[in-house]
Motif scaffolding. Structure first.
Motif, PDB file in Angstrom:
ATOM      1  N   THR A   1       0.753  -1.177  -0.164  1.00 39.47           N
ATOM      2  CA  THR A   1      -0.163  -0.036   0.089  1.00 39.47           C
ATOM      3  C   THR A   1       0.916   1.373   0.006  1.00 39.47           C
ATOM      4  N   PHE A   2       0.234   2.456  -0.109  1.00 32.15           N
ATOM      5  CA  PHE A   2       1.066   3.704  -0.094  1.00 32.15           C
ATOM      6  C   PHE A   2       0.652   4.580   1.046  1.00 32.15           C
ATOM      7  N   GLN A   3       1.857   5.620   1.334  1.00 37.38           N
ATOM      8  CA  GLN A   3       1.631   6.449   2.388  1.00 37.38           C
ATOM      9  C   GLN A   3       0.616   7.253   1.900  1.00 37.38           C
ATOM     10  N   HIS A   4       0.220   7.901   0.809  1.00 37.44           N
ATOM     11  CA  HIS A   4      -0.728   8.673   0.201  1.00 37.44           C
ATOM     12  C   HIS A   4      -1.516   7.854  -0.745  1.00 37.44           C
ATOM     13  N   VAL A   5      -2.677   7.561  -0.292  1.00 42.46           N
ATOM     14  CA  VAL A   5      -3.473   6.438  -0.980  1.00 42.46           C
ATOM     15  C   VAL A   5      -3.323   6.647  -2.415  1.00 42.46           C
ATOM     16  N   LYS A   6      -3.280   5.652  -2.989  1.00 45.17           N
ATOM     17  CA  LYS A   6      -3.439   5.827  -4.695  1.00 45.17           C
ATOM     18  C   LYS A   6      -4.542   4.921  -5.116  1.00 45.17           C
ATOM     19  N   MET A   7      -5.275   5.398  -5.814  1.00 45.53           N
ATOM     20  CA  MET A   7      -6.569   4.599  -6.434  1.00 45.53           C
ATOM     21  C   MET A   7      -7.087   5.395  -7.624  1.00 45.53           C
ATOM     22  N   ILE A   8      -8.148   4.837  -8.218  1.00 44.81           N
ATOM     23  CA  ILE A   8      -8.706   5.282  -9.536  1.00 44.81           C
ATOM     24  C   ILE A   8     -10.177   5.832  -8.865  1.00 44.81           C
TER      25      ILE A   8
ATOM     26  N   GLY B   1      -1.720 -15.378  11.123  1.00 43.21           N
ATOM     27  CA  GLY B   1      -1.881 -16.651  11.596  1.00 43.21           C
ATOM     28  C   GLY B   1      -2.131 -17.638  10.216  1.00 43.21           C
ATOM     29  N   GLU B   2      -2.477 -17.075   8.953  1.00 44.24           N
ATOM     30  CA  GLU B   2      -2.400 -17.871   7.923  1.00 44.24           C
ATOM     31  C   GLU B   2      -1.169 -17.841   7.281  1.00 44.24           C
ATOM     32  N   GLY B   3      -0.022 -17.323   8.000  1.00 36.55           N
ATOM     33  CA  GLY B   3       1.332 -17.403   7.568  1.00 36.55           C
ATOM     34  C   GLY B   3       1.913 -16.368   6.729  1.00 36.55           C
ATOM     35  N   MET B   4       1.245 -15.298   6.561  1.00 33.75           N
ATOM     36  CA  MET B   4       1.397 -14.201   5.778  1.00 33.75           C
ATOM     37  C   MET B   4       2.848 -13.289   6.405  1.00 33.75           C
ATOM     38  N   SER B   5       3.635 -12.922   5.688  1.00 33.01           N
ATOM     39  CA  SER B   5       4.822 -11.985   6.344  1.00 33.01           C
ATOM     40  C   SER B   5       4.291 -10.642   6.117  1.00 33.01           C
ATOM     41  N   ILE B   6       4.364  -9.615   7.131  1.00 36.15           N
ATOM     42  CA  ILE B   6       4.064  -8.382   6.840  1.00 36.15           C
ATOM     43  C   ILE B   6       5.186  -7.442   7.430  1.00 36.15           C
ATOM     44  N   LEU B   7       5.481  -6.349   6.589  1.00 39.57           N
ATOM     45  CA  LEU B   7       6.284  -5.296   6.974  1.00 39.57           C
ATOM     46  C   LEU B   7       5.282  -3.932   7.032  1.00 39.57           C
ATOM     47  N   LEU B   8       5.398  -3.469   8.218  1.00 39.13           N
ATOM     48  CA  LEU B   8       4.443  -2.391   8.511  1.00 39.13           C
ATOM     49  C   LEU B   8       5.122  -1.216   9.067  1.00 39.13           C
ATOM     50  N   VAL B   9       4.972  -0.105   8.215  1.00 42.73           N
ATOM     51  CA  VAL B   9       5.506   1.179   8.502  1.00 42.73           C
ATOM     52  C   VAL B   9       4.192   2.272   9.215  1.00 42.73           C
ATOM     53  N   GLU B  10       4.295   2.515  10.631  1.00 39.66           N
ATOM     54  CA  GLU B  10       3.322   2.905  11.190  1.00 39.66           C
ATOM     55  C   GLU B  10       3.827   3.968  12.495  1.00 39.66           C
ATOM     56  N   HIS B  11       3.001   4.979  12.577  1.00 34.46           N
ATOM     57  CA  HIS B  11       3.342   6.130  13.663  1.00 34.46           C
ATOM     58  C   HIS B  11       2.462   5.634  14.927  1.00 34.46           C
TER      59      HIS B  11
ATOM     60  N   THR C   1       3.016 -12.988  -0.799  1.00 33.81           N
ATOM     61  CA  THR C   1       3.722 -13.743   0.189  1.00 33.81           C
ATOM     62  C   THR C   1       4.206 -12.468   1.200  1.00 33.81           C
ATOM     63  N   LEU C   2       4.546 -11.713   0.766  1.00 30.05           N
ATOM     64  CA  LEU C   2       5.093 -10.487   1.866  1.00 30.05           C
ATOM     65  C   LEU C   2       4.093  -9.193   1.605  1.00 30.05           C
ATOM     66  N   LEU C   3       3.555  -8.849   2.381  1.00 30.24           N
ATOM     67  CA  LEU C   3       2.786  -7.469   2.259  1.00 30.24           C
ATOM     68  C   LEU C   3       3.246  -6.281   3.140  1.00 30.24           C
ATOM     69  N   LEU C   4       3.411  -5.220   2.422  1.00 29.31           N
ATOM     70  CA  LEU C   4       4.003  -4.151   2.814  1.00 29.31           C
ATOM     71  C   LEU C   4       2.972  -3.048   3.097  1.00 29.31           C
ATOM     72  N   LEU C   5       2.964  -2.493   4.044  1.00 28.46           N
ATOM     73  CA  LEU C   5       1.831  -1.563   4.663  1.00 28.46           C
ATOM     74  C   LEU C   5       2.619  -0.350   5.208  1.00 28.46           C
ATOM     75  N   ASP C   6       2.201   0.779   4.271  1.00 31.86           N
ATOM     76  CA  ASP C   6       2.750   2.096   4.597  1.00 31.86           C
ATOM     77  C   ASP C   6       1.615   3.107   5.290  1.00 31.86           C
ATOM     78  N   GLU C   7       1.792   2.899   6.670  1.00 31.02           N
ATOM     79  CA  GLU C   7       0.913   3.855   7.512  1.00 31.02           C
ATOM     80  C   GLU C   7      -0.571   3.401   7.362  1.00 31.02           C
ATOM     81  N   PRO C   8      -0.923   2.136   7.416  1.00 27.91           N
ATOM     82  CA  PRO C   8      -2.580   1.980   7.005  1.00 27.91           C
ATOM     83  C   PRO C   8      -3.314   2.366   8.109  1.00 27.91           C
ATOM     84  N   ALA C   9      -2.968   2.764   9.378  1.00 25.14           N
ATOM     85  CA  ALA C   9      -3.882   3.286  10.200  1.00 25.14           C
ATOM     86  C   ALA C   9      -4.084   4.729  10.138  1.00 25.14           C
ATOM     87  N   ALA C  10      -3.445   5.483   9.227  1.00 25.14           N
ATOM     88  CA  ALA C  10      -3.540   6.773   9.242  1.00 25.14           C
ATOM     89  C   ALA C  10      -5.115   7.296   8.914  1.00 25.14           C
TER      90      ALA C  10
END
Length: 589
Positions: A421-428, A535-545, A507-516
Motif C-alpha cells: 500500500t502507499f503512504q498517500h492513498v493511490k487509487m482510481i 495466523g495464515e502464514g503471511m509476512s508483513i512489513l508495517l510502517v506506522e506511527h 507472500t509479503l505484504l508491505l503496509l505504509d501507514e495503514p492506520a492513518a
C-alpha cells in the motif's frame, strides 16, 4: 458493463436503420456520414487521452495512412478496397508501433510536441511525393461495393459507417470494463501504483496508442471511398487539433462523448461558415475564432465535456453480481511458517551526496509482522521503495525468497509475490471499490485487450471479481462493493488499498501507514485483520506511527533515525531502549 451502456448500444443499433429509411435530405445524410467517420477517430482519443492520459495531436496522420493506402492500391494495382483495408491497418499498426516506442517514454509536454512533429512530418511527406499526387492528391477513387451493389455516398454508406462505429464503441466499452481496461485506466494516476500492481505501464501505453491509430485508419479508409479523392489537407496538424477539440467538447473521458463532440463540431462548423461571413460582411475563417473562445469557456466551466451533463442524470446501477459460482483463482505456494522471506543486507540509497538509507539490514520470516518505525524523515518510505523496486539501491542486497531483487522492476517483484500500500492513498477515484480492488489481482489474470474487446474474457472477469469481493469482506468492507472509490473517507480508502494488495495473493505484504485516518474501531478491526493474516502464514512489513497498534501486533521492530538503523528487536525490548525513547517514543519522566 453497466446496464445503461448496453441500452445505449441497443438504441444506436435500432436507430441506424430507422434514420436510413427516413426521408432526410441528402445534405443531412452526408453530414451524418462525416460525423460517423470523425467519431471513429475521436473514439481513439477518448481511449488515448481521456482514459490513458496521453495527449496526441497525431491522429489525423493515421487517418491519412488509411486513406492514402487504399487510394494508391486501388488506383495503381486495382486491388479490392476490402483487401486494402487490412493492408492499411497493417501499415498503420507498424507506423504507430514505431512512433509509440520512440515517443511514449516521454512525459509532460514532450509527448504532445512529439506527436505534432510526427503529424507534420507525414503531412509534408504526403504533400511532396509524386506517387501520392503531391498536394493535389489522388483522384478518381472507386466507391465501395458489396457483391456488385454500389454502396455509394448516401444511405447505404451511412448504415455501413455507423454500424462500424457502433462496433468500435461496443468494443471500447467492453475493453474499459475488463482486466486490461482497469490497467489502462490506472495509467492516468501515474506509473508507481500501476507498476506495483504488476502492470507494464509502457506496454499498455503503446497498446492504446496503436489501437487509437487503428480506429483512425478505418476512418481514413472510409473517407477515401466516400470523397473518392484524397489530399494532404485533410490529414494535417489542423485536423489533428480539431479531432482533439471534438473529444474535449464532447467529453474526452466518455465513449459517447466522442459522438456528441464530433456531431456538434461538424454541424456548427458547417453552419458557422455560412452565417459568420454574413454577420461580418466579409469572408474568412471566423469559425476558428468562435471554436477557440468556446474551448476556453468549456475548459473553464465544463472541463469534463458536454456528455458529463448527460451522464450525471443517468443513474449508475450496481454491477450485476454474477460471480458467486465462479472458480476460485489459483493461489501461490506459501513458505513454511518461520522460513526466511525477506533478507535486507546493508541496503544503501544515496542521492548525490545525501545518504537517505545507510546500510540497513534486517530480516522477515513467514508468519511474522515486522514494524519499521522512526521519526519523520528517518528513511522508512525510501526503504520501502528499495524493497519494492521503485528505487534501485546504490549498494547492498534485498533478497526476496532467496532472490536478489535489487534492480528488478517493481512490476516483476509484484509477480514474485510482494504487494504494497502507499503512504498517500493511490487509487482510481471514478472506479468502484470493487473495480479498484480487482486491479490488485492483475497478475493473477491472463486475458488481454483483444479478448476484452470481443467479450471472451467473462469467465476470468468473474473470477477476479469474486476474489475482490472476498478480500473486501475479509477486511469488513463488503457493503462498499459498488461505491465509487472517490466518495470514500480516508479510513475506508486505506482499508480498500489493503484489500487491493491482498488480491495479489502476496507472500509479503508491505503496509505504509495503514492506520492513518482510521477511527479507533477501524484500527481495532485492522489489528484483527493483520493478526488473522499472520495466523495464515503471511509476512508483513508495517510502517506506522500509531505506536499502540505497533506494540499490539508486531513481533519485531526495526527502528530508523536519519537513514540509519538505530536498533531492532522485540517490541518490549525496543520500547525500553533509551536511544529509542529519546529519538522517537519520548524520554521517561
Amino acid at each position: 458493463m453497466p446496464k445503461h451502456q448496453h441500452l445505449g448500444l441497443l438504441i444506436l443499433a435500432l436507430a441506424i436503420p430507422v434514420i436510413a429509411l427516413l426521408p432526410l435530405p441528402d445534405f443531412w445524410i452526408t453530414q451524418l456520414n462525416m460525423i460517423g467517420m470523425y467519431s471513429m477517430t475521436v473514439l481513439g482519443l477518448v481511449l488515448l487521452t481521456g482514459v490513458g492520459g496521453l495527449t496526441s495531436f497525431g491522429q489525423a496522420a493515421f487517418v491519412g495512412i488509411g486513406a492514402y493506402t487504399t487510394a494508391w492500391l486501388t488506383l495503381n494495382l486495382g486491388m479490392s478496397p476490402w483487401i486494402t483495408l487490412f493492408i492499411g491497418l497493417a501499415l498503420t499498426a507498424g507506423s504507430a508501433l514505431i512512433v509509440g516506442l520512440i515517443t511514449l517514454r516521454m512525459s509532460g509536454h514532450y509527448l504532445p510536441l512529439a506527436t505534432i512533429a510526427w503529424g507534420l512530418s507525414l503531412y509534408y511527406l504526403m504533400g511532396n511525393l509524386d506517387a501520392l499526387g503531391k498536394y493535389d492528391g489522388l483522384l478518381g477513387i472507386q466507391s465501395l461495393s458489396v457483391a456488385g451493389f454500389d454502396i455509394g455516398q448516401g444511405r447505404a454508406f451511412f448504415v455501413l459507417t455507423w454500424f462500424i462505429l457502433l462496433a468500435f464503441a461496443a468494443a471500447l466499452l467492453h475493453l474499459l470494463d475488463s482486466r486490461a481496461g482497469r490497467a489502462i485506466r490506472s495509467l492516468k494516476s501515474g506509473s508507481q501504483m500501476a507498476e506495483a500492481m504488476g502492470i507494464s505501464t509502457f506496454r499498455y501505453k503503446v497498446t492504446i496508442f496503436v489501437l487509437a491509430a487503428l480506429f483512425a485508419s478505418v476512418a481514413g479508409w472510409l473517407l477515401a471511398h466516400f470523397q473518392r479523392t484524397v489530399n494532404p489537407s485533410a490529414f494535417g496538424l489542423k485536423m489533428g487539433i480539431e479531432y482533439l477539440f471534438m473529444a474535449v467538447i464532447g467529453g474526452v473521458g466518455h465513449v459517447w462523448g466522442a459522438i456528441v463532440g464530433a456531431g456538434l463540431i461538424r454541424v456548427l462548423e458547417d453552419q458557422l461558415q455560412v452565417l459568420l461571413p454574413k454577420l461580418m460582411g466579409t469572408s474568412g475563417s471566423y469559425e476558428v475564432i468562435v471554436f477557440g473562445v468556446a474551448l476556453v469557456v468549456m475548459l473553464k466551466y465544463l472541463p469534463d465535456g458536454l456528455w458529463s451533463m448527460v451522464g450525471k442524470h443517468i443513474p449508475a446501477k450496481p454491477r450485476k453480481v454474477d460471480w458467486q459460482h465462479a472458480a476460485a483463482l489459483p493461489e501461490r505456494a506459501k513458505p513454511a511458517n518461520g522460513e526466511l522471506v525477506l533478507d535486507v543486507q546493508k541496503a544503501r540509497m544515496q542521492f548525490g551526496g545525501l545518504v537517505a538509507v545507510n546500510d540497513i539490514s534486517f530480516q522477515i520470516h513467514a508468519g511474522q509482522i515486522v514494524g519499521l518505525i522512526g521519526p519523520n524523515g528517518a528513511g522508512k518510505s525510501t526503504t520501502f521503495n528499495l524493497i519494492t523496486g521503485v528505487l534501485p539501491a546504490t549498494s547492498g542486497e534485498v533478497r526476496f525468497q532467496g532472490r536478489n531483487v535489487i534492480g528488478t522492476p517493481s512490476r516483476d517483484i509484484a509477480q514474485l509475490g510482494m504487494a504494497r500500500t502507499f503512504q498517500h492513498v493511490k487509487m482510481i477515484p471514478d472506479m468502484t471499490v470493487l473495480e479498484n480492488v480487482a486491479l490488485g489481482a492483475h497478475t493473477r489474470g491472463r486475458k488481454g485487450v483483444l479478448p476484452a474487446m470481443l467479450r471472451t474474457n467473462r469467465a476470468e472477469e468473474r473470477q477476479l471479481f469474486r476474489e475482490a469481493q472476498r478480500q473486501l469482506e475479509r477486511i469488513g468492507m463488503g457493503e462498499y462493493l459498488h461505491e465509487q472509490a472517490g466518495n470514500l473517507a480516508m479510513g475506508p480508502q486505506r482499508l480498500m488499498e489493503i484489500a487491493r494488495a491482498l488480491c495479489a495473493d502476496p507472500t509479503l505484504l508491505l503496509l505504509d501507514e495503514p492506520a492513518a485516518g482510521l477511527r479507533h474501531k477501524e484500527k481495532q478491526a485492522l489489528a484483527d485483520v493483520l493478526r488473522q493474516l499472520k495466523g495464515e502464514g503471511m509476512s508483513i512489513l508495517l510502517v506506522e506511527h500509531d505506536m499502540d497498534l505497533v506494540m499490539q501486533i508486531c513481533d519485531h521492530l526495526v527502528v530508523m533515525e536519519f537513514g540509519t538503523l538505530l536498533t531492532q528487536g522485540p517490541p518490549e525490548q525496543v520500547q525500553q531502549d533509551p536511544k529509542v525513547r529519546a529519538a522517537y517514543l519520548g524520554t521517561e519522566h
